[in-house]
Enzyme design. Structure first.
Site, mmCIF file in Angstrom:
data_model
loop_
_atom_site.group_PDB
_atom_site.id
_atom_site.type_symbol
_atom_site.label_atom_id
_atom_site.label_comp_id
_atom_site.label_asym_id
_atom_site.label_seq_id
_atom_site.Cartn_x
_atom_site.Cartn_y
_atom_site.Cartn_z
ATOM 1 N N ARG A 1 -11.004 -2.097 -7.109
ATOM 2 C CA ARG A 1 -10.105 -1.008 -6.736
ATOM 3 C C ARG A 1 -10.137 -0.860 -5.224
ATOM 4 O O ARG A 1 -10.963 -1.472 -4.555
ATOM 5 C CB ARG A 1 -10.513 0.287 -7.445
ATOM 6 N N GLY A 2 -9.230 -0.037 -4.713
ATOM 7 C CA GLY A 2 -9.051 0.051 -3.272
ATOM 8 C C GLY A 2 -7.926 -0.885 -2.884
ATOM 9 O O GLY A 2 -7.941 -2.071 -3.245
ATOM 10 N N ALA A 3 -6.926 -0.372 -2.180
ATOM 11 C CA ALA A 3 -5.704 -1.140 -1.920
ATOM 12 C C ALA A 3 -5.954 -2.521 -1.314
ATOM 13 O O ALA A 3 -5.435 -3.524 -1.816
ATOM 14 C CB ALA A 3 -4.758 -0.323 -1.042
ATOM 15 N N ASP B 1 -3.196 4.402 -0.090
ATOM 16 C CA ASP B 1 -2.710 3.337 -0.961
ATOM 17 C C ASP B 1 -1.284 2.945 -0.612
ATOM 18 O O ASP B 1 -0.873 1.823 -0.880
ATOM 19 C CB ASP B 1 -2.801 3.779 -2.420
ATOM 20 N N ARG C 1 -0.702 -2.742 -10.967
ATOM 21 C CA ARG C 1 -0.816 -1.316 -10.625
ATOM 22 C C ARG C 1 0.370 -0.957 -9.738
ATOM 23 O O ARG C 1 0.743 -1.746 -8.864
ATOM 24 C CB ARG C 1 -2.138 -0.989 -9.915
ATOM 25 N N ASN D 1 -2.557 8.802 -1.502
ATOM 26 C CA ASN D 1 -3.981 8.471 -1.578
ATOM 27 C C ASN D 1 -4.546 9.108 -2.845
ATOM 28 O O ASN D 1 -3.852 9.796 -3.589
ATOM 29 C CB ASN D 1 -4.719 8.956 -0.331
ATOM 30 N N LYS D 2 -5.813 8.879 -3.105
ATOM 31 C CA LYS D 2 -6.459 9.373 -4.316
ATOM 32 C C LYS D 2 -6.182 10.862 -4.516
ATOM 33 O O LYS D 2 -6.194 11.647 -3.573
ATOM 34 C CB LYS D 2 -7.962 9.123 -4.232
#
Length: 346
Positions: free
Chosen positions: A47-49, A238, A90, A248-249
């Site tokens: 995970r993480g762009a 993201d 995603r 973002n999150k």
């Protein structure tokens, strides 16, 4: 540099540090096919762009190895199908789409070559994406360190470290750089519900590096900001629209509102590959909704009543007006964002 290794391609396999199992277990998820990579991205093994982008690029490489047994026409057809699957694994992180577009371009430009040669070209491109991210993170960290005051207390959200990239990190990379350069900093890490990336991943990275820090529940952040205990907020991204609106999150937007009220600098930290120059505002960003189980369960244990409906967006959009600046590998972008972000494209 961080010693944490998130992604490694060797022996025709992609090894991904399984972030679902941290911090209690340090295990690697082995991808042998592009379908394995698709699963790893969807299930947040990786995970993480930036890390998702690199993983997807290697997914294309694995697809080329899988399909090498077919004739050229069938090989090309199957490769485009694999690219489409990975492209859609995603929906929010633009680095994923950017990486797949690069791999498609290599495929298109070299489709007249033998399949073995096409594989080598794709492998070279994926390796370049991996290495570029490492270099980019270091540049981002150096620019970002310039706005971190001595003795700063920093608040961060989700995970933006080596685990979210191919190494070092974005927002957490800036924190690393400040710490390594001798600044006496302190970090508060939001736990980041519902997947707890702050508690499981950021806290783990901070502990690994020996950076002074405390873990807090997300709802504690407002009190710390109000009481003047936070000097600076650094978060990742993201997707960034051309006007500075940033996905973002989930929980990032809420932090930005409180920071604006109390005058705390609020910075987005991301590579320019996270900027989607083709969209004008955050209204055009598709927000991924994830399963109810992420909210109703923790580590497989139910914490909510059976049958309760759940709304679980993975991200929210912070308007550009709430953002102090965007720290990139090309420098710190200030307002007016629309004008200055377009300069990056040029």
């Amino acid at each position: 540099m961080s010693k944490i290794k998130t992604i490694e391609f060797k022996d025709e396999k992609l090894f991904l540090l399984d972030q679902r199992k941290l911090p209690t277990d340090y295990e690697f998820f082995v991808c042998k096919t592009f379908e394995d990579v698709d699963f790893a991205i969807k299930d947040m093994v990786v995970r993480g762009a930036p890390a998702i982008g690199a993983a997807a690029a290697y997914g294309v490489v694995l697809a080329a190895r899988q399909f090498m047994k077919y004739d050229k026409e069938d090989f090309i057809k199957r490769m485009y199908e694999a690219c489409n699957v990975l492209y859609n694994s995603r929906p929010t992180a633009v680095n994923l789409m950017w990486a797949i577009k690069r791999m498609r371009k290599v495929l298109e430009e070299n489709r007249s070559l033998e399949t073995e040669e096409i594989y080598e070209k794709l492998r070279e491109e994926a390796d370049s994406i991996f290495k570029e991210d490492l270099s980019t993170n270091k540049k981002i960290a150096e620019f970002g360190n310039s706005i971190v005051p001595q003795k700063a207390t920093i608040l961060t959200h989700c995970n933006t470290g080596a685990l979210a990239t191919t190494g070092y990190g974005t927002a957490l990379g800036v924190i690393r750089e400040a710490f390594y350069s001798g600044k006496d900093i302190f970090v508060y890490a939001d736990e980041t519900r519902p997947r707890l990336q702050g508690a499981r991943l950021t806290a783990w990275e901070l502990a690994q590096e020996g950076i002074p820090s405390k873990l807090i529940a997300d709802s504690v952040a407002a009190t710390l900001i109000r009481d003047g205990k936070i000097d600076l907020i650094l978060v990742g991204a993201d997707r960034i629209a051309s006007n500075g609106d940033t996905a973002n999150k989930i929980g990032t937007f809420m932090l930005s509102v409180i920071a604006k009220v109390y005058g705390v600098p609020f910075y987005i930290v991301a590579p320019t590959t996270t900027i989607d120059f083709d969209i004008e505002s955050g209204k055009e960003i598709k927000i991924e909704e994830r399963s109810a189980e992420e909210v109703t369960h923790i580590s497989g244990v139910r914490i909510a009543p059976e049958g309760i409906d759940v709304y679980n967006p993975a991200f929210d959009v912070t308007p550009g007006e709430n953002i102090t600046g965007i720290i990139t590998e090309k420098g710190i972008v200030k307002k007016p964002f629309k004008e200055n972000i377009l300069k990056l494209r040029e």
